[in-house]
Write an enzyme that holds these catalytic residues in place. Sequence first.
Site, PDB file in Angstrom:
ATOM      1  N   ASP A 121       0.831  -1.209   0.000  1.00 61.80           N
ATOM      2  CA  ASP A 121       0.000   0.000   0.000  1.00 61.80           C
ATOM      3  C   ASP A 121       0.864   1.258   0.000  1.00 61.80           C
ATOM      4  O   ASP A 121       0.590   2.220   0.723  1.00 61.80           O
ATOM      5  CB  ASP A 121      -0.937   0.000   1.211  1.00 61.80           C
ATOM      6  N   ASP A 140       1.954   2.642   7.995  1.00 59.16           N
ATOM      7  CA  ASP A 140       0.716   1.903   7.733  1.00 59.16           C
ATOM      8  C   ASP A 140       0.990   0.544   7.092  1.00 59.16           C
ATOM      9  O   ASP A 140       0.997   0.397   5.865  1.00 59.16           O
ATOM     10  CB  ASP A 140      -0.234   2.705   6.864  1.00 59.16           C
TER      11      ASP A 140
END
Length: 313
Positions: A121, A140
């Site tokens: 991501d 993240d």
Amino acid sequence: MNRLRANNPARAGAGSGAAPLPRTSDPTVLVDRRGTEETKIRREIAIMKKCDHPNIIKFFAYIDDSMSANVCLIMEYMEGGELQWHSDSEPYLTMGQTRRVMRDVVLGLEYLHLQDIIHRDIKPSNIMWTADRSHVKIGDFGVAHLAAVDDELGDSDGPRHAGTPAFLAPEIAPGFEGPMGEVTPAVDLWALGVTLYCLLFGRMPFEPRSDVAGHVAAEASLYRAIREDPWVPRDMMSSQRIAVHNADWQRGGVLYLLDHLLRKDPAQRFGIDDVKASTDNLQWPVGLSLLHHAASLTLTSRRGPRKSLVAGC
């Protein structure tokens, strides 16, 4: 960071007065019910605990409060905030800032891939500035993949297209007629290419058709564009509005790098070693090398050396 344990039946009664479903056994630090939000958090914790690199956001600890519906992750505070890349569809960063961001993300990805971690991501909102905006760090790890952790959690068969739709690589974009490709480090290099395009041109390289209606149709149109459409540069790059020239497409040019990151076939796409090899002598339009350390980029004045690539440049 608080994450709601929204889908865990064993926690359903927490804070509501209802009795939670009984567990067949006590949870361990890493293992809980498969497919729940809590399992995803525990995977993220397990992966972040393995990471120790100056371009990866540091993880310190987590608080698992059995009386609440939250797990609290204690991580490094990134005072500079997330990477802003556009303003009114125009690039937000200078070419020098883009160079620095790419340098740090490449080094962070190199480290992750050496640890057999696939981030899955990479995008501007998962890249964070330090307080003085001299460096960025990757954060993240909610959909990151590490085989050893996924095997321990019993969740190795999660969706291959996990991630942010606009940054998904063609080989894992839904809708492909044929077997879906494997999740490999190449998906991170594609997302790196999409991120570089965003920083240079202030817009996404692939977008859904404007005449489609509805979220599902728009997402399907986006995936088709990712799989089939060529990427097209704008006439100007960065907030400095630097014109694109033919030399930028030649070996050593920034668009040469971008073109090899956005190859549809992962076998033809640049890997980390290719990126580093090609950028050692990369000629950015402002004459900056991608991976040179910021300390070597100083200007000497009568008052002595000063930093040449501060946030406001």
